[in-house]
Design a protein around this motif. Sequence first.
Motif, mmCIF file in Angstrom:
data_model
loop_
_atom_site.group_PDB
_atom_site.id
_atom_site.type_symbol
_atom_site.label_atom_id
_atom_site.label_comp_id
_atom_site.label_asym_id
_atom_site.label_seq_id
_atom_site.Cartn_x
_atom_site.Cartn_y
_atom_site.Cartn_z
ATOM 1 N N ILE A 91 0.792 -1.303 0.139
ATOM 2 C CA ILE A 91 0.101 0.140 0.071
ATOM 3 C C ILE A 91 0.776 1.348 0.079
ATOM 4 N N GLU A 92 2.065 1.239 0.838
ATOM 5 C CA GLU A 92 2.663 2.672 1.045
ATOM 6 C C GLU A 92 3.337 2.940 -0.447
ATOM 7 N N ASP A 93 3.507 1.774 -1.359
ATOM 8 C CA ASP A 93 4.329 2.198 -2.496
ATOM 9 C C ASP A 93 3.339 2.477 -3.746
ATOM 10 N N LEU A 94 1.993 2.656 -3.691
ATOM 11 C CA LEU A 94 1.296 3.031 -4.515
ATOM 12 C C LEU A 94 1.544 4.417 -5.154
ATOM 13 N N ARG A 95 1.434 4.715 -6.468
ATOM 14 C CA ARG A 95 1.493 6.007 -6.895
ATOM 15 C C ARG A 95 0.594 6.962 -6.236
ATOM 16 N N ALA A 96 1.290 7.841 -5.579
ATOM 17 C CA ALA A 96 0.531 8.864 -4.880
ATOM 18 C C ALA A 96 -0.481 9.721 -5.663
ATOM 19 N N PRO A 97 0.338 10.300 -6.951
ATOM 20 C CA PRO A 97 -0.401 11.258 -7.701
ATOM 21 C C PRO A 97 -1.561 10.430 -8.632
ATOM 22 N N LEU A 98 -1.470 9.029 -8.952
ATOM 23 C CA LEU A 98 -2.433 8.420 -9.833
ATOM 24 C C LEU A 98 -3.497 7.907 -8.680
ATOM 25 N N ILE A 99 -3.253 7.786 -7.455
ATOM 26 C CA ILE A 99 -4.581 7.625 -6.181
ATOM 27 C C ILE A 99 -5.123 8.632 -6.239
ATOM 28 N N GLY A 100 -4.486 9.895 -6.103
ATOM 29 C CA GLY A 100 -5.153 11.231 -6.000
ATOM 30 C C GLY A 100 -5.988 11.728 -7.258
ATOM 31 N N LYS A 101 -5.526 11.272 -8.312
ATOM 32 C CA LYS A 101 -6.359 11.397 -9.703
ATOM 33 C C LYS A 101 -7.575 10.298 -9.551
ATOM 34 N N MET A 102 -7.276 9.110 -9.186
ATOM 35 C CA MET A 102 -8.525 8.444 -9.149
ATOM 36 C C MET A 102 -9.589 8.999 -8.204
ATOM 37 N N LYS A 103 -9.312 9.276 -6.948
ATOM 38 C CA LYS A 103 -10.319 10.120 -6.152
ATOM 39 C C LYS A 103 -10.771 11.213 -6.688
ATOM 40 N N GLN A 104 -10.155 12.119 -7.524
ATOM 41 C CA GLN A 104 -10.817 13.198 -7.953
ATOM 42 C C GLN A 104 -11.705 12.759 -9.060
ATOM 43 N N LEU A 105 -11.254 11.770 -10.082
ATOM 44 C CA LEU A 105 -12.314 11.384 -10.898
ATOM 45 C C LEU A 105 -13.544 10.860 -10.215
ATOM 46 N N LYS A 106 -13.337 10.112 -9.121
ATOM 47 C CA LYS A 106 -14.496 9.660 -8.375
ATOM 48 C C LYS A 106 -15.368 10.561 -8.175
ATOM 49 N N GLN A 107 -14.798 11.798 -7.658
ATOM 50 C CA GLN A 107 -15.490 12.926 -7.055
ATOM 51 C C GLN A 107 -16.504 13.539 -8.138
ATOM 52 N N GLU A 108 -15.775 13.551 -9.315
ATOM 53 C CA GLU A 108 -16.551 14.011 -10.800
ATOM 54 C C GLU A 108 -17.499 13.020 -11.244
ATOM 55 N N ASN A 109 -17.758 12.033 -10.653
ATOM 56 C CA ASN A 109 -18.779 10.905 -10.969
ATOM 57 C C ASN A 109 -18.203 10.115 -12.168
ATOM 58 N N LEU A 123 -5.851 -7.456 -4.497
ATOM 59 C CA LEU A 123 -6.491 -6.121 -5.139
ATOM 60 C C LEU A 123 -7.490 -5.598 -4.114
ATOM 61 N N GLU A 124 -8.331 -6.625 -3.621
ATOM 62 C CA GLU A 124 -9.146 -6.106 -2.776
ATOM 63 C C GLU A 124 -8.715 -5.752 -1.383
ATOM 64 N N ALA A 125 -7.890 -6.547 -0.889
ATOM 65 C CA ALA A 125 -7.195 -6.110 0.260
ATOM 66 C C ALA A 125 -6.326 -4.570 0.185
ATOM 67 N N VAL A 126 -5.565 -4.443 -0.906
ATOM 68 C CA VAL A 126 -4.956 -3.301 -1.165
ATOM 69 C C VAL A 126 -5.816 -2.068 -1.098
ATOM 70 N N PHE A 127 -6.876 -2.301 -1.909
ATOM 71 C CA PHE A 127 -7.825 -1.007 -1.933
ATOM 72 C C PHE A 127 -9.338 -1.085 -1.172
ATOM 73 N N LYS A 128 -8.733 -1.860 -0.006
ATOM 74 C CA LYS A 128 -10.210 -1.730 0.817
ATOM 75 C C LYS A 128 -10.286 -0.344 1.452
ATOM 76 N N GLY A 129 -11.630 0.044 1.630
ATOM 77 C CA GLY A 129 -11.726 1.286 1.820
ATOM 78 C C GLY A 129 -11.887 2.592 0.984
ATOM 79 N N PHE A 130 -11.369 2.279 -0.328
ATOM 80 C CA PHE A 130 -11.094 2.900 -1.562
ATOM 81 C C PHE A 130 -12.574 3.081 -2.108
ATOM 82 N N ASP A 131 -12.848 3.997 -2.739
ATOM 83 C CA ASP A 131 -14.328 3.992 -3.175
ATOM 84 C C ASP A 131 -14.315 3.554 -4.751
ATOM 85 N N ILE A 132 -14.059 2.291 -4.956
ATOM 86 C CA ILE A 132 -13.759 1.807 -6.305
ATOM 87 C C ILE A 132 -15.031 1.076 -6.835
#
Length: 221
Positions: A91-109, A123-132
């Motif tokens: 988890i700590e090695d995920l690309r932070a800018p892309l994770i931020g972009k993913m969250k931004q796109l989610k906010q944009e519906n 995958l489910e364990a890595v992204f637990k709590g993410f709104d995917i």
Amino acid sequence: MKVALFDFDGTLYPYETFNVLMERLKRHPRYKKNYSRFVRRFAPVYFAYKMKMIKKSRMQSKAMEYYLLSFKKNTRSEIEAFFKEVAGEMIEDLRAPLIGKMKQLKQENYYIMLISGAFIPLLEAVFKGFDIDCIVGSEIRYKGEKIDYKSRFERVYADRKIDIIRRHFADKQVDWKNSEAYSDSYTDLKMLELVGRPVAVKPDERLKAVAARNQWQIHTD
């Protein structure tokens, strides 16, 4: 609806997941024997690949299949706990800018789909709590509490990704022109070409050439 498609290995996660899984299995205090079982089974396949008798894609698929078979004697809860352990390290090695972009796109519906060849429980364990909205990966089939080793293993890879994506959105009105896709690999070219806004993430040489030729956005660390 607009969608955003994300690859995992080499894209959201900068390394090869399978290499991480191998290293973790090799040094795991409880599952070292699993590593030995994997090596014995996989060695002939790897030799055939090095001798150019089989393609890289087939070698990689057999590697994942035999990796799972090394857990043949373990229970489902043990296997999922193992993947959860590995996910915690990744988890700590995920690309932070892309994770931020993913969250931004989610906010944009945007409808967010993560589609990868990696194992689903990882995958489910890595992204637990993410709104995917949808996580697609290589499935682990069970019979009761043990791996169903007689069922055919299918890796989510290349054209199979496109088949899954098209099936998933078959009954939905998707604005593909304004949708986005992110990948590092030429094997995902058809997925990138599906959308109007493809992004090549630290791309391999073949994808880099295509991205440059088509003036696609190229993301570098």
